[in-house]
Structure formats: C-alpha cells, structure tokens
Motif scaffolding. Sequence first.
Motif, PDB file in Angstrom:
ATOM      1  N   UNK A   1       0.805  -0.681   0.195  1.00 26.45           N
ATOM      2  CA  UNK A   1       0.069   0.353  -0.250  1.00 26.45           C
ATOM      3  C   UNK A   1       0.843   1.596   0.048  1.00 26.45           C
TER       4      UNK A   1
ATOM      5  N   UNK B   1       3.492   5.906  -2.973  1.00 25.65           N
ATOM      6  CA  UNK B   1       4.004   7.155  -4.155  1.00 25.65           C
ATOM      7  C   UNK B   1       3.395   6.785  -5.958  1.00 25.65           C
ATOM      8  N   UNK B   2       3.555   5.902  -5.876  1.00 25.92           N
ATOM      9  CA  UNK B   2       3.132   5.594  -7.333  1.00 25.92           C
ATOM     10  C   UNK B   2       1.607   6.240  -7.421  1.00 25.92           C
TER      11      UNK B   2
ATOM     12  N   UNK C   1       3.792   1.546  -1.110  1.00 22.76           N
ATOM     13  CA  UNK C   1       4.460   1.701  -2.557  1.00 22.76           C
ATOM     14  C   UNK C   1       3.553   2.145  -3.502  1.00 22.76           C
TER      15      UNK C   1
ATOM     16  N   UNK D   1      -0.680  12.811   4.879  1.00 28.21           N
ATOM     17  CA  UNK D   1      -0.582  12.645   6.044  1.00 28.21           C
ATOM     18  C   UNK D   1      -1.719  12.890   6.999  1.00 28.21           C
TER      19      UNK D   1
ATOM     20  N   UNK E   1       0.859   9.252  -6.042  1.00 30.98           N
ATOM     21  CA  UNK E   1       1.279  10.158  -5.454  1.00 30.98           C
ATOM     22  C   UNK E   1       2.268  10.800  -6.725  1.00 30.98           C
TER      23      UNK E   1
ATOM     24  N   UNK F   1      -0.723   7.855   4.635  1.00 26.93           N
ATOM     25  CA  UNK F   1       0.481   8.571   5.368  1.00 26.93           C
ATOM     26  C   UNK F   1       1.634   8.844   3.962  1.00 26.93           C
ATOM     27  N   UNK F   2       1.323   7.622   2.935  1.00 28.48           N
ATOM     28  CA  UNK F   2       2.616   8.346   1.842  1.00 28.48           C
ATOM     29  C   UNK F   2       1.992   9.482   1.460  1.00 28.48           C
TER      30      UNK F   2
ATOM     31  N   UNK G   1      -2.904   2.568   6.121  1.00 28.94           N
ATOM     32  CA  UNK G   1      -2.120   3.839   6.635  1.00 28.94           C
ATOM     33  C   UNK G   1      -1.055   3.520   5.921  1.00 28.94           C
ATOM     34  N   UNK G   2       0.032   3.126   4.646  1.00 24.37           N
ATOM     35  CA  UNK G   2       0.931   3.484   4.091  1.00 24.37           C
ATOM     36  C   UNK G   2       0.619   4.616   2.972  1.00 24.37           C
TER      37      UNK G   2
END
Lengths: 285, 293
Positions: B118, B123-124, B120, B238, B126, B234-235, B230-231
């Motif tokens: 999740x 990040x993708x 990663x 936040x 984002x 958070x990424x 959560x991941x």
Amino acid sequence: MAQERHGMVEKRGAGLWLTHVFMILGVLIIFFPIWLAFVASTVTQPEIVKPPMPLWPGDQMWENYSKALFAGVNVPVTTMLINSLVMAIGIAVGKIVISLLSAFAIVYFRFPGRNMFFWMIFLTLMLPVEVRIVPTYEVVAGFGMLNSYGGLIFPLIASATATFLFRQFFLTIPDELAEAARVDGASPMRFFWDIVVPMSRTNVAALFVILFIYGWNQYLWPLLITTDPEMNTIVMGIKQMFPSGDDVADWPVIMATSILAMIPPVIVVVSMQRLFIRGLVDSEK
Amino acid sequence: MEKRVVFRGWLLPALLIAPQVFISAVFFFYPAGQAIWQSLFIPDPFGLSSQFVGLGNFEYLLGDRFYRASFVTTAVFSILVTLCSMIPALFLAVMADRLIKGSGVYRTMLIWPYAVAPAIAGVLWLFMFNTRVGVVSWYLGNLGYDWNHVLNGGEAMGLVVLASAWGRISYNFLFFFAALQAVPRSVIEAAAIDGAHFWTRFWTIVLPLLSPTTFFLLVVNVVYSFFETFGVIHTITSGGPQQSTTVLVYKVFSDGFVGQDLGSSSAQSVILLFVVGMLTIIQFKFVEKRVHY
C-alpha cells in the motif's frame, strides 16, 4: 473440455473480440502506474520536472538504479532490501514454525488449559497491530529492541491466524495414521516429523507466500521502531527519501527504489501463482 | 470436531505451545491490556504520574468534533474503497470468465498490483497526481481542471481512495473469477435456451449465485480499508488537508505518536477494538453460514 464447458452460450466473433478489448484495456489501466514508475526510473530528473514526462523508457536505467542501490538518499537501497528480506523471511518462517508446533499440540493432545489456549489464539485473530501500536511500541522499547530485527519481527508474528489454519488442516489428517504410529511405538515428535510435517508441505508453502508478502509490505510498524536509517525497510524507507520542505524530490532514484521494492513480492506472487491463490483462499476461510 | 486418537502427556504439548504463548503474551495480550488500562487515565504533561479518569477519555472523544469527523471520514473512505475495488474487479472477472483461452494470461497480469505494498501504491499514485510533476495532473490541467490534492480535501480523498482500491482489484478479481468458474454451466445454458441474453443472465442468475462471495468480499474490503491503508494515507496526504483524510487508524497514530496524547490514543484503540470485534463476528457468522450451504 473447455469447449464443452462453455458450449453453446459462448459468444463468437464480435462479442469475443470485444471481451478481449475490455480485458486488455483493464490490464493497461491497472498496469499504468507501474509502467509510469518504470519509465520514471529510466529517465533524467530534468525530463521529469518539466511535465509532461515521457511515456517511453529512456537510457538512464543503469545510472538511476546503481545510484539507488549503492548510494540511495539516506542509506543505500541494498541495505533496505536486505532488511526487508530478513524481516519478511523472519516473519514467514517464525510464524509457520510456532504455528505448526502449537497446532500439533492442540489437535493431538488433551492437556489442562487447552480450551483456554484455544480461545486465546482466537482472540489474537481480532486485533491487528495497527490498533495496539502505542503499548506494543513501549514493550519493544522496554526490551531494548528498537532498531533490531527482533523488534521488527516478533510483534508481527504474535497473532495466531496460521495456528488456526494448521489446526483446520490437521483435523483432516486420517486418525488411522496416528493410530498406526502409536501402535508402532513411535513418539509424538516422530509422528510430527515423519507424517504431519511432510503432509503439510503444500499448506506451508502457500502460507509462506502470503506471509512473505505480508511481512515485506509492512509500513507502520517499521516506521515506528526503526529510527536508524541502517535498519529501514525498503517499503517504509521510500517515504524517507522525499525531502522535507520545498526541495524537489529525486524522482528517478525514488521511482527506481519503488520498482526495486515491488520486484521480490511480484516474483513470489507470479512464480508461485497457484500456491498464492490457494494460500489466499485458505487464509480467508 | 475432535480427534479420536490422541497422544498422552502434558509436558510435551506445554513445550510445544510455549513459544506461541510467550510471544502472544508479551507482544499481544500485555500491550492490548495496556491499551485498555491506559484508556482509563490521563497522564500529566511530564509523564510522571497519571490520573484515573474512568471513562473520561471516551466521553471526551465522543464529544470531540475531530474524532466524530474522523468516524465519518473512515466510513466514506471505506465505502468508496470497497466500491471502487469491487465493481471493476467484478467486471473484469465476468469478462475473463467469458474467454475460453487467454484468461490465465490476463489473470497473471492482473495479479501484479496485489504484490505492491500500500505504501508503494501511495508513492506511485502520488507521482501520477503530483501537483508539480504529475502526468495525470498535467493533462487534467490542460483540460482546464486544476488538480491540487494538497489543498483540496475532496481531491485528497479521491486520490487515497484510488490508490487504496487499485491493489485490491487484483484480490477481488481472483475471488470473483473463482466464484464465476464454479457457477454451473447447465443453469446458464438453460437460461440461454430460454432466450435470456448475456446481461439478463448476469443480473438474474449469475449475480445472485455470487452473493456469498460478494458479501464475503464486502466485509474483507471494509476491514482492509480500515486497517491496511495507513501506508497509502501516510505517503500521500499525511491525513490532510485539514484532517480530511484522517481515518481512525491514522488518528491513533497521530494522536499517540505525534501528539503524545496516550490516554486519548489508547481510548481510540479500545474503540477500534470493538469495531474490529464486530466485523470479525460478522465475518465468522457468515463463514458459519457458508459451511452449511
């Protein structure tokens, strides 16, 4: 057989092509984020910060990946990969070993407190680590296990999902086998090693795939207990690679790291697809 | 169900369960007990002593505007994630089920996102929607839509929902596909002979037959969006902007670790514990039922 199974209701011609078109579209859309990350990991920073970035890979792959692997941002990605590998394997092996032993005990023995133990493991199914983070953090800190593999692994093998699964499986092993072992005078542990463990091989492998990915993909827990960059795992380390404030992120390196972070679990899932699907279905039953 | 044949002795089984008992006690039961205990206290600002307040923390939480808002956010988030991951998955599974050849190849391709963590995935997504360099936000800008999830709460929610649902499509696809393959062909063919077209057959026969799987996936996906996203949050955000993506689990983290408000954080853990308990009971009840079918 397949022909027969679909028989007369199978659409031919246009309908079939349309189905393929939908499938390919679906796959392309679902794949797009991964493709974009891969492209970003093969081009230069200026190509990315001046949008739109290219949609076809560039020639900077070697530079970006070697920079990520050996220099990184806070710590080389190689270090994070090793940490993740230790954590994922530690969780998978640790959980499988303790679950095999305790499931064997509750299925093949009658001992005082067995029922209480059974309810105890049942309770642990209910509370994911996310819910008890603060006190668990305090326990781990109290043991001095912050920034250690032990601290990364133990709290995540505390739930008894796997024990439950093995119990279900052991109950299906024919009683005659245990009877024969007893008549032959084999000790319980002998029976465990020679009969129960070999029979559980497929279940163990399927569970290993699921637990490996579970461990590899952990985020919140490593984020809390690894303050030292040397102990960061790759999945939580990526967020740490973004600069604070207004600085521009080093996108090619970050994206190369994202790709590196997904390679091991993807290899595991795709190469062990059958076991993976079986593990998925088993662990949700 | 019990074994008829068992081994004798109590020392050996005690040794066998010892590792699990030890680890569960130290890393599970003690912390869970602590969470319940701490939820009854308010520590002083220096952490030297704490005052017993009974259910005061809970009373405060339930009266807290931000906490109630977080409940609503969580509900909206999990409903959206569940829908956005189940509907495309069902559609793809129905398509794949119509194919005689090649469904295996598509399946292999569709499985990929499941393996992506999740965080990663966050990040993708984002990267795609980044306000400065994102490809999708750039094209949206060209179309005249000014995407900015850093300032716009609705867009922030949309982005975390998409990123969270993305990986789940694989999971739901696998379960739907397996369920579709198990639908008896004779029933379908009988309907076809009666002149029912594909989508008529789908709505009147296939979908009702899929309902156990659908219900199971509903519960599992809600649990997923509660605890495993959560991941992503958070990424990407936040929890922001202005707490518009602060789901309950994120709030336990931000109040407990960022805000250092242990009493409130523990009380939130206890409330979550009840929520998980309810979901687990629903899940087990349902599994019980399915066994009889």
